[in-house]
Write a protein that holds these residues in place. Structure first.
Motif, PDB file in Angstrom:
ATOM      1  N   SER A  26       0.854  -1.182   0.000  1.00  0.00           N
ATOM      2  CA  SER A  26       0.000   0.000   0.000  1.00  0.00           C
ATOM      3  C   SER A  26       0.893   1.236   0.000  1.00  0.00           C
ATOM      4  CB  SER A  26      -0.895  -0.009   1.238  1.00  0.00           C
ATOM      5  OG  SER A  26      -0.102  -0.039   2.409  1.00  0.00           O
ATOM      6  N   SER A  27       0.287   2.387  -0.148  1.00  0.00           N
ATOM      7  CA  SER A  27       1.039   3.636  -0.179  1.00  0.00           C
ATOM      8  C   SER A  27       1.920   3.769   1.065  1.00  0.00           C
ATOM      9  CB  SER A  27       0.066   4.813  -0.256  1.00  0.00           C
ATOM     10  OG  SER A  27       0.777   6.022  -0.275  1.00  0.00           O
ATOM     11  N   GLU A  28       3.171   4.089   0.877  1.00  0.00           N
ATOM     12  CA  GLU A  28       4.179   4.265   1.926  1.00  0.00           C
ATOM     13  C   GLU A  28       4.566   2.959   2.618  1.00  0.00           C
ATOM     14  OE1 GLU A  28       5.543   7.185   1.683  1.00  0.00           O
ATOM     15  OE2 GLU A  28       3.924   7.788   0.370  1.00  0.00           O
ATOM     16  N   GLN A  29       3.957   1.835   2.243  1.00  0.00           N
ATOM     17  CA  GLN A  29       4.336   0.510   2.754  1.00  0.00           C
ATOM     18  C   GLN A  29       4.346  -0.459   1.579  1.00  0.00           C
ATOM     19  OE1 GLN A  29       1.661  -0.440   6.001  1.00  0.00           O
ATOM     20  NE2 GLN A  29       2.961   0.629   7.445  1.00  0.00           N
ATOM     21  N   GLU A  30       5.245  -0.185   0.637  1.00  0.00           N
ATOM     22  CA  GLU A  30       5.293  -0.964  -0.600  1.00  0.00           C
ATOM     23  C   GLU A  30       5.859  -2.358  -0.333  1.00  0.00           C
ATOM     24  OE1 GLU A  30       3.779   0.224  -3.072  1.00  0.00           O
ATOM     25  OE2 GLU A  30       3.693   2.339  -2.536  1.00  0.00           O
ATOM     26  N   HIS A  31       5.239  -3.370  -0.950  1.00  0.00           N
ATOM     27  CA  HIS A  31       5.640  -4.761  -0.748  1.00  0.00           C
ATOM     28  C   HIS A  31       5.476  -5.491  -2.077  1.00  0.00           C
ATOM     29  CE1 HIS A  31       6.391  -8.353   1.697  1.00  0.00           C
ATOM     30  NE2 HIS A  31       5.464  -8.957   0.979  1.00  0.00           N
ATOM     31  N   LEU A  32       6.571  -6.024  -2.598  1.00  0.00           N
ATOM     32  CA  LEU A  32       6.533  -6.739  -3.868  1.00  0.00           C
ATOM     33  C   LEU A  32       6.764  -8.223  -3.645  1.00  0.00           C
ATOM     34  CD1 LEU A  32       8.736  -4.455  -6.164  1.00  0.00           C
ATOM     35  CD2 LEU A  32       6.269  -4.421  -5.883  1.00  0.00           C
ATOM     36  N   LEU A  33       6.063  -9.055  -4.409  1.00  0.00           N
ATOM     37  CA  LEU A  33       6.309 -10.488  -4.440  1.00  0.00           C
ATOM     38  C   LEU A  33       7.084 -10.784  -5.717  1.00  0.00           C
ATOM     39  CD1 LEU A  33       2.816 -11.934  -3.428  1.00  0.00           C
ATOM     40  CD2 LEU A  33       4.820 -11.597  -1.979  1.00  0.00           C
ATOM     41  N   LEU A  34       8.266 -11.383  -5.583  1.00  0.00           N
ATOM     42  CA  LEU A  34       9.094 -11.780  -6.722  1.00  0.00           C
ATOM     43  C   LEU A  34       9.026 -13.298  -6.822  1.00  0.00           C
ATOM     44  CD1 LEU A  34      11.268 -11.126  -8.921  1.00  0.00           C
ATOM     45  CD2 LEU A  34      12.969 -11.413  -7.119  1.00  0.00           C
ATOM     46  N   THR A  35       8.441 -13.807  -7.910  1.00  0.00           N
ATOM     47  CA  THR A  35       8.297 -15.255  -8.065  1.00  0.00           C
ATOM     48  C   THR A  35       9.223 -15.808  -9.138  1.00  0.00           C
ATOM     49  OG1 THR A  35       6.419 -14.912  -9.546  1.00  0.00           O
ATOM     50  CG2 THR A  35       5.919 -15.320  -7.222  1.00  0.00           C
ATOM     51  N   LYS A  36       9.839 -14.917  -9.934  1.00  0.00           N
ATOM     52  CA  LYS A  36      10.772 -15.369 -10.969  1.00  0.00           C
ATOM     53  C   LYS A  36      11.649 -14.202 -11.377  1.00  0.00           C
ATOM     54  CE  LYS A  36      10.931 -17.260 -15.650  1.00  0.00           C
ATOM     55  NZ  LYS A  36      10.148 -17.547 -16.858  1.00  0.00           N
ATOM     56  N   GLY A  37      12.937 -14.486 -11.645  1.00  0.00           N
ATOM     57  CA  GLY A  37      13.829 -13.466 -12.200  1.00  0.00           C
ATOM     58  C   GLY A  37      14.502 -12.609 -11.149  1.00  0.00           C
ATOM     59  N   SER A  38      14.788 -11.355 -11.537  1.00  0.00           N
ATOM     60  CA  SER A  38      15.497 -10.459 -10.627  1.00  0.00           C
ATOM     61  C   SER A  38      15.034  -9.027 -10.811  1.00  0.00           C
ATOM     62  CB  SER A  38      17.011 -10.554 -10.844  1.00  0.00           C
ATOM     63  OG  SER A  38      17.354 -10.042 -12.107  1.00  0.00           O
ATOM     64  N   VAL A  39      15.218  -8.245  -9.744  1.00  0.00           N
ATOM     65  CA  VAL A  39      14.884  -6.821  -9.768  1.00  0.00           C
ATOM     66  C   VAL A  39      16.008  -6.035  -9.111  1.00  0.00           C
ATOM     67  CG1 VAL A  39      12.367  -7.054  -9.827  1.00  0.00           C
ATOM     68  CG2 VAL A  39      13.534  -7.057  -7.634  1.00  0.00           C
ATOM     69  N   PHE A  40      16.318  -4.870  -9.696  1.00  0.00           N
ATOM     70  CA  PHE A  40      17.256  -3.927  -9.086  1.00  0.00           C
ATOM     71  C   PHE A  40      16.412  -2.781  -8.559  1.00  0.00           C
ATOM     72  CE2 PHE A  40      19.922  -0.164  -9.109  1.00  0.00           C
ATOM     73  CZ  PHE A  40      20.998  -0.604  -8.368  1.00  0.00           C
ATOM     74  N   CYS A  41      16.622  -2.407  -7.292  1.00  0.00           N
ATOM     75  CA  CYS A  41      15.767  -1.433  -6.631  1.00  0.00           C
ATOM     76  C   CYS A  41      16.546  -0.193  -6.207  1.00  0.00           C
ATOM     77  CB  CYS A  41      15.150  -2.066  -5.384  1.00  0.00           C
ATOM     78  SG  CYS A  41      14.358  -3.638  -5.699  1.00  0.00           S
ATOM     79  N   ASN A  42      15.954   0.966  -6.461  1.00  0.00           N
ATOM     80  CA  ASN A  42      16.504   2.236  -6.005  1.00  0.00           C
ATOM     81  C   ASN A  42      15.423   2.880  -5.147  1.00  0.00           C
ATOM     82  OD1 ASN A  42      17.607   4.757  -5.636  1.00  0.00           O
ATOM     83  ND2 ASN A  42      18.084   5.096  -7.787  1.00  0.00           N
ATOM     84  N   VAL A  43      15.676   2.933  -3.828  1.00  0.00           N
ATOM     85  CA  VAL A  43      14.670   3.387  -2.869  1.00  0.00           C
ATOM     86  C   VAL A  43      15.169   4.646  -2.170  1.00  0.00           C
ATOM     87  CG1 VAL A  43      13.286   2.735  -0.856  1.00  0.00           C
ATOM     88  CG2 VAL A  43      13.952   0.995  -2.527  1.00  0.00           C
ATOM     89  N   THR A  44      14.349   5.702  -2.193  1.00  0.00           N
ATOM     90  CA  THR A  44      14.707   6.954  -1.532  1.00  0.00           C
ATOM     91  C   THR A  44      14.597   6.789  -0.020  1.00  0.00           C
ATOM     92  OG1 THR A  44      13.891   8.203  -3.414  1.00  0.00           O
ATOM     93  CG2 THR A  44      14.136   9.405  -1.344  1.00  0.00           C
ATOM     94  N   SER A  45      15.642   7.173   0.679  1.00  0.00           N
ATOM     95  CA  SER A  45      15.708   7.038   2.131  1.00  0.00           C
ATOM     96  C   SER A  45      14.650   7.886   2.822  1.00  0.00           C
ATOM     97  CB  SER A  45      17.099   7.434   2.613  1.00  0.00           C
ATOM     98  OG  SER A  45      17.204   7.249   3.999  1.00  0.00           O
ATOM     99  N   GLY A  46      14.014   7.304   3.844  1.00  0.00           N
ATOM    100  CA  GLY A  46      13.105   8.047   4.705  1.00  0.00           C
ATOM    101  C   GLY A  46      11.728   8.326   4.125  1.00  0.00           C
ATOM    102  N   ALA A  47      11.416   7.808   2.941  1.00  0.00           N
ATOM    103  CA  ALA A  47      10.149   8.131   2.291  1.00  0.00           C
ATOM    104  C   ALA A  47       9.041   7.128   2.592  1.00  0.00           C
ATOM    105  CB  ALA A  47      10.350   8.240   0.783  1.00  0.00           C
ATOM    106  N   GLY A  48       9.388   5.952   3.088  1.00  0.00           N
ATOM    107  CA  GLY A  48       8.389   4.938   3.379  1.00  0.00           C
ATOM    108  C   GLY A  48       9.047   3.580   3.526  1.00  0.00           C
ATOM    109  N   GLU A  49       8.225   2.557   3.782  1.00  0.00           N
ATOM    110  CA  GLU A  49       8.739   1.196   3.924  1.00  0.00           C
ATOM    111  C   GLU A  49       8.688   0.486   2.585  1.00  0.00           C
ATOM    112  OE1 GLU A  49       6.847  -0.980   7.048  1.00  0.00           O
ATOM    113  OE2 GLU A  49       6.962   0.707   8.438  1.00  0.00           O
ATOM    114  N   PHE A  50       9.683  -0.365   2.349  1.00  0.00           N
ATOM    115  CA  PHE A  50       9.758  -1.081   1.082  1.00  0.00           C
ATOM    116  C   PHE A  50      10.318  -2.467   1.340  1.00  0.00           C
ATOM    117  CE2 PHE A  50      11.871  -2.468  -2.775  1.00  0.00           C
ATOM    118  CZ  PHE A  50      10.905  -2.203  -3.731  1.00  0.00           C
ATOM    119  N   SER A  51       9.683  -3.499   0.759  1.00  0.00           N
ATOM    120  CA  SER A  51      10.181  -4.863   0.925  1.00  0.00           C
ATOM    121  C   SER A  51       9.905  -5.676  -0.328  1.00  0.00           C
ATOM    122  CB  SER A  51       9.555  -5.539   2.145  1.00  0.00           C
ATOM    123  OG  SER A  51       8.153  -5.596   2.022  1.00  0.00           O
TER     124      SER A  51
END
Length: 109
Positions: A26-51
């Motif tokens: 959800s907004s500010e609490q982003e959560h992704l499910l990765l079931t295949k492959g790969s992802v490169f992530c660039n996350v801005t510090s202090g803006a919200g939760e990300f997993s």
């Protein structure tokens, strides 16, 4: 070619070809499910939760650049995490946790 996705207002994801991801957060609490492959992530510090969650564990971050990949080693699936900047915490399905700093790579099987 890779897909570029903006997740919320604070994360940009580059998904490798043939990767399968689903945004279940959800907004500010982003959560992704990765079931295949790969992802490169660039996350801005202090803006919200990300997993990012895979079948082998979850990687949580507050601001960094990192990659999570699901790979096959023989007939066994492994999760490889590489941190480019900042740090992340990886919690394996067994409950074991490890903090990874910039330059570190961790493999979960």
């Amino acid at each position: 070619s890779a897909r570029i996705l903006n997740i919320g207002s604070f994360a940009t994801i580059q998904a490798a070809p043939n990767s399968k991801i689903e945004n279940v957060g959800s907004s500010e609490q982003e959560h992704l499910l990765l079931t295949k492959g790969s992802v490169f992530c660039n996350v801005t510090s202090g803006a919200g939760e990300f997993s990012i969650e895979t079948s082998l564990g979850t990687v949580r971050v507050t601001g960094t650049k990192f990659e999570v990949a699901l790979e096959l080693k023989g007939d066994q699936k492994v999760m490889r995490i590489h941190v480019k900047e900042g740090s992340v915490i990886c919690t394996e399905k067994s409950g074991a946790g490890v903090k990874l700093d910039a330059g570190m790579t961790h493999v979960v099987s």
